[in-house]
Write a protein that holds these residues in place. Structure first.
Motif, PDB file in Angstrom:
ATOM      1  N   SER A   1      -6.620-126.633 -12.709  1.00  0.00           N
ATOM      2  CA  SER A   1      -7.065-125.287 -12.340  1.00  0.00           C
ATOM      3  C   SER A   1      -8.542-125.276 -11.971  1.00  0.00           C
ATOM      4  O   SER A   1      -8.956-124.558 -11.062  1.00  0.00           O
ATOM      5  CB  SER A   1      -6.797-124.304 -13.479  1.00  0.00           C
ATOM      6  OG  SER A   1      -5.412-124.159 -13.689  1.00  0.00           O
ATOM      7  N   SER A   2      -9.342-126.074 -12.653  1.00  0.00           N
ATOM      8  CA  SER A   2     -10.768-126.180 -12.323  1.00  0.00           C
ATOM      9  C   SER A   2     -10.967-126.815 -10.948  1.00  0.00           C
ATOM     10  O   SER A   2     -11.836-126.390 -10.175  1.00  0.00           O
ATOM     11  CB  SER A   2     -11.500-127.013 -13.375  1.00  0.00           C
ATOM     12  OG  SER A   2     -11.476-126.382 -14.633  1.00  0.00           O
ATOM     13  N   ALA A  54     -10.071-124.102  -8.452  1.00  0.00           N
ATOM     14  CA  ALA A  54     -11.121-123.082  -8.416  1.00  0.00           C
ATOM     15  C   ALA A  54     -12.369-123.620  -7.719  1.00  0.00           C
ATOM     16  O   ALA A  54     -13.064-122.878  -7.019  1.00  0.00           O
ATOM     17  CB  ALA A  54     -11.453-122.614  -9.830  1.00  0.00           C
ATOM     18  N   HIS A  62     -12.353-122.919  -4.012  1.00  0.00           N
ATOM     19  CA  HIS A  62     -12.619-121.520  -3.672  1.00  0.00           C
ATOM     20  C   HIS A  62     -14.070-121.120  -3.934  1.00  0.00           C
ATOM     21  O   HIS A  62     -14.612-120.264  -3.244  1.00  0.00           O
ATOM     22  CB  HIS A  62     -11.676-120.596  -4.437  1.00  0.00           C
ATOM     23  CG  HIS A  62     -10.237-120.844  -4.128  1.00  0.00           C
ATOM     24  ND1 HIS A  62      -9.678-120.566  -2.903  1.00  0.00           N
ATOM     25  CD2 HIS A  62      -9.244-121.369  -4.877  1.00  0.00           C
ATOM     26  CE1 HIS A  62      -8.407-120.903  -2.909  1.00  0.00           C
ATOM     27  NE2 HIS A  62      -8.115-121.395  -4.088  1.00  0.00           N
ATOM     28  N   LYS A  75     -18.385-117.485 -12.725  1.00  0.00           N
ATOM     29  CA  LYS A  75     -17.307-117.428 -11.731  1.00  0.00           C
ATOM     30  C   LYS A  75     -16.182-118.403 -12.067  1.00  0.00           C
ATOM     31  O   LYS A  75     -15.000-118.081 -11.900  1.00  0.00           O
ATOM     32  CB  LYS A  75     -17.849-117.702 -10.327  1.00  0.00           C
ATOM     33  CG  LYS A  75     -18.770-116.634  -9.818  1.00  0.00           C
ATOM     34  CD  LYS A  75     -18.017-115.338  -9.610  1.00  0.00           C
ATOM     35  CE  LYS A  75     -18.905-114.287  -8.986  1.00  0.00           C
ATOM     36  NZ  LYS A  75     -18.262-112.988  -8.928  1.00  0.00           N
ATOM     37  N   LEU A  76     -16.523-119.605 -12.530  1.00  0.00           N
ATOM     38  CA  LEU A  76     -15.487-120.566 -12.900  1.00  0.00           C
ATOM     39  C   LEU A  76     -14.689-120.060 -14.096  1.00  0.00           C
ATOM     40  O   LEU A  76     -13.453-120.132 -14.103  1.00  0.00           O
ATOM     41  CB  LEU A  76     -16.114-121.932 -13.204  1.00  0.00           C
ATOM     42  CG  LEU A  76     -15.130-123.031 -13.585  1.00  0.00           C
ATOM     43  CD1 LEU A  76     -14.120-123.281 -12.464  1.00  0.00           C
ATOM     44  CD2 LEU A  76     -15.878-124.308 -13.937  1.00  0.00           C
ATOM     45  N   ALA A  97     -12.257-117.413 -12.962  1.00  0.00           N
ATOM     46  CA  ALA A  97     -11.102-117.985 -12.267  1.00  0.00           C
ATOM     47  C   ALA A  97     -10.131-118.611 -13.265  1.00  0.00           C
ATOM     48  O   ALA A  97      -8.909-118.417 -13.168  1.00  0.00           O
ATOM     49  CB  ALA A  97     -11.561-119.018 -11.244  1.00  0.00           C
ATOM     50  N   ARG A 111      -6.126-117.504 -14.411  1.00  0.00           N
ATOM     51  CA  ARG A 111      -5.016-118.450 -14.442  1.00  0.00           C
ATOM     52  C   ARG A 111      -4.361-118.484 -15.821  1.00  0.00           C
ATOM     53  O   ARG A 111      -3.136-118.459 -15.947  1.00  0.00           O
ATOM     54  CB  ARG A 111      -5.523-119.827 -14.046  1.00  0.00           C
ATOM     55  CG  ARG A 111      -4.519-120.947 -14.124  1.00  0.00           C
ATOM     56  CD  ARG A 111      -3.344-120.768 -13.161  1.00  0.00           C
ATOM     57  NE  ARG A 111      -3.718-120.887 -11.789  1.00  0.00           N
ATOM     58  CZ  ARG A 111      -3.640-121.994 -11.071  1.00  0.00           C
ATOM     59  NH1 ARG A 111      -3.187-123.092 -11.610  1.00  0.00           N
ATOM     60  NH2 ARG A 111      -4.009-121.988  -9.814  1.00  0.00           N
TER      61      ARG A 111
END
Length: 106
Positions: A4-5, A8, A11, A44-45, A48, A52
């Protein structure tokens, strides 16, 4: 969390270098080529990743409020993080040159 990181990072225009994990936490070594502050990138991370996690497991607080963020000091420090410190974590590991390592059994 590492996958997922990585998603992200695309993006958020981040350069993922390395991730080390345990069953309770994740360390991320990320770069970016603009003037954003570390705190902004971390926020921001985390947003995100929270989205998830909430989608998969239900809404709750997933991260500590502040966390820890440090700047890589030089090439030697970067090398230590990628070659020694982050790989020393027993969970899933990902590194930009070598890919994935499964968790170690301890």
């Amino acid at each position: 969390m590492i996958q997922s990181s990585l998603e992200a990072s695309q993006h958020l225009r981040l350069i993922p270098y390395c991730f080390g994990s345990t069953s309770t936490h994740l360390h991320s070594l990320l770069g970016w080529r603009d003037e954003r502050k570390e705190e902004s990138v971390r926020k921001k991370l985390k947003e995100a990743l929270t989205r998830r996690l909430n989608d998969g497991f239900g809404r709750r607080a997933w991260f500590v409020r502040e966390g820890w963020c440090a700047t890589v000091e030089d090439d030697e420090h970067f090398g230590h993080l990628v070659e020694t410190y982050l790989p020393s974590h027993p969970g899933w590991f990902w590194e930009h040159r070598g890919g994935w390592r499964r968790p170690r059994v301890e």
